[in-house]
Design a protein around this motif. Structure first.
Motif: not given
Ligand code: UDP
Length: 234
Positions: A81-82, A98-109, A126-129
């Motif tokens: 969704n992010g 886009l930020f990602c709490a689960v490490p996924a650098p290709e998806v979000g910071a 800021l979008i937090f996923s």
């Protein structure tokens, strides 16, 4: 002028067309347009849910999978969704990180005070996923957590209902709307608008919560301009 900082929690169901039950961009585009309209006065951080794709407690349980695995799938749903939201926001002229709490650098910071500050300095939304990045938490608790991290003045919980009720108004005709609720009342009673962990964290840090119907036209503009819009917890 000092802009007001808001953390907006949006359910993944914003991406669902109620009639067809299929994915739909309309709700997100309306949110982007309102954020753009309010950009002179408000900064927004957004925590996106994943309920349109997968909820650990609902879909995971139904499949009979291990609860923590179900929750991981739910967190991945919020990341999908992010990506959708960031893309639609930028199409609507809202710059977003886009930020990602689960490490996924290709998806979000990754989420840190530095990466948050950089995005805020750019004036981005800021979008937090990825939720908190941990199973057994909710995106509501995530919203309070990220609200504290961006030093938001308020957390807005955009939901299906126009405020906090004594019971679910869709099921109980006697349900009464409560305009103002204390953290203590929210924690004590069975107001299922947010989970107890979220309320407890907000209480500890005196973070005000506003609950309103995000599906109502111009709801964000109302929330920004009408103090009595929706219900508040403080
Ligand atoms: N989730 C999780 N940890 C978190 C946040 C979310 O495990 O910190 C998982 C949980 O399974 C949840 C799913 O992600 O059901 C999707 O989030 P949620 O149900 O809050 O989405 P919403 O109802 O807001 O669309």
């Amino acid at each position: 002028m000092n802009k007001k900082r808001i953390l907006l929690k949006v359910t993944g169901e914003i991406l669902i067309d109620k009639k067809t039950a299929l994915l739909c961009d309309k709700g997100v585009r309306f949110i982007a347009q309102q954020i753009k309209y309010l950009s002179e006065t408000h900064y927004f951080g957004i925590v996106i849910g994943g309920g349109n794709f997968f909820r650990g407690s609902k879909h995971g349980t139904k499949l009979g999978i291990t609860p923590s695995v179900g929750d991981q799938i739910g967190m991945l749903a919020t990341m999908m969704n992010g990506l959708i939201i960031k893309d639609l926001f930028e199409q609507e002229g809202v710059s977003a990180s886009l930020f990602c709490a689960v490490p996924a650098p290709e998806v979000g910071a990754p989420i840190s005070q530095q990466t948050i500050k950089t995005a805020l300095d750019k004036g981005n939304c800021l979008i937090f996923s990825g939720g908190t990045g941990n199973p057994f938490f909710t995106t509501d608790t995530t919203a309070i957590l990220r609200g504290l991290q961006i030093e938001a003045q308020e957390v807005w919980k955009g939901t299906h209902i126009d405020g906090i009720y004594t019971a679910d108004p869709r099921k109980d005709v006697h349900a009464q709307l409560l305009k103002h609720v204390t953290y203590q009342e929210a924690l004590k009673s069975e107001l299922r608008i947010m989970d107890a962990t979220a309320f407890a964290l907000a209480k500890e840090h005196h973070l005000k919560i506003r609950v309103f119907d995000i599906f109502k036209e111009n709801s964000l503009v109302y929330a920004a301009t009408h103090e009595d819009f929706g219900s508040t917890v403080e």
